[in-house]
Design an enzyme around this catalytic site. Sequence first.
Site, PDB file in Angstrom:
ATOM      1  CE1 TYR A 153      -2.826   3.123   0.894  1.00 43.26           C
ATOM      2  CE2 TYR A 153      -1.779   3.248   2.884  1.00 43.26           C
ATOM      3  CZ  TYR A 153      -2.741   3.658   1.639  1.00 43.26           C
ATOM      4  OH  TYR A 153      -3.529   4.895   2.099  1.00 43.26           O
ATOM      5  CB  ALA A 154       3.231   2.451   2.333  1.00 40.72           C
TER       6      ALA A 154
END
Length: 337
Positions: A153-154
């Site tokens: 996600y990051a």
Amino acid sequence: MTRYLITGAAGFIGFHLASRLLSDGHDVVGFDGMTAYYDVRLKQARVDLLQQHPQFRLVTGMLEDREALAAAADLAKPDVIVHLAAQAGVRYSIEAPRTYVDSNLIGSWNVLDIAKAVGCKHLLMASTSSVYGANESMPFRELDRADEPLSLYAATKKAMEAMAFSQSHLFGLPMTMFRFFTVYGPWGRPDMALFKFTDAILNGRPIDVYGQGQMARDFTYVEDLVEAIVRLADVIPNEANRVADVDTLSKVAPFRVVNIAGGTPTPLMDYVRTLEACLGETATLNMMDMQPGDVPRTYADASLLHALTQYRPETSVKDGVAAFVAWFRAYHRMPAA
């Protein structure tokens, strides 16, 4: 009146931002995939409220569908685009990584390409504090390195920032990238801690407390976040508003990164105790180890936000949690404590 296109308008933050802009008299076209990542009925309830405003229109489609997104832009003829739609969630990115590539990379590229095509005056895009990853320097400053994301996600959000910068440089499109820090409040997502904790406590279930309760977060109340976005929309990146020492404004592009948070981390157990007090109930705690992709602590330096907007989030966790609890009880038709 300003014409806005908001992606993710049926989402938690998008709903609050659209509501605020409509109440301020602006024209808003929302774009949302209405995906089943969480209960679509909650998304529809938000949309139903937005559609009470005559200046709101919704286009349903996925970010990966460029034609659908282009149709929304053609309808909106936006002065400003706020890109909030994304596949969210640190832990879910381990379970379903492909959805993050499709939404956060391909979908965000479509937003960038369409923003260039329509020539909007300002493109604002939502990133995340998760991009700071393994950075141990506190508080997190926008000028810090953010090259070690701890979750996919990051990583996809950091990649979105990089794509956006290149487009801004190549085509001179003004962009502001904001990094959110643990946003919470009424109409929040069911996969977020506050929603899950509240639901579990009120229904007699234990709550899972990760990191053995030793984590801390720079919690940001959603209405404070919206206020910051509204103000930043008027601060188009250029040399005239460069801030000495702390600014991320590029020397080769009208591009800036801004943290949105109050700069006051709250220990997780304080958050839980505040929720217990608001509910009038005591939680049964299931203490668990840190989950893959999580970071132990987030803490924002909000100096740049304040310098640009003369504002920083200031709602206390006590007041913010109380507002969420009141909404949760009303939404689920539960009696007040």
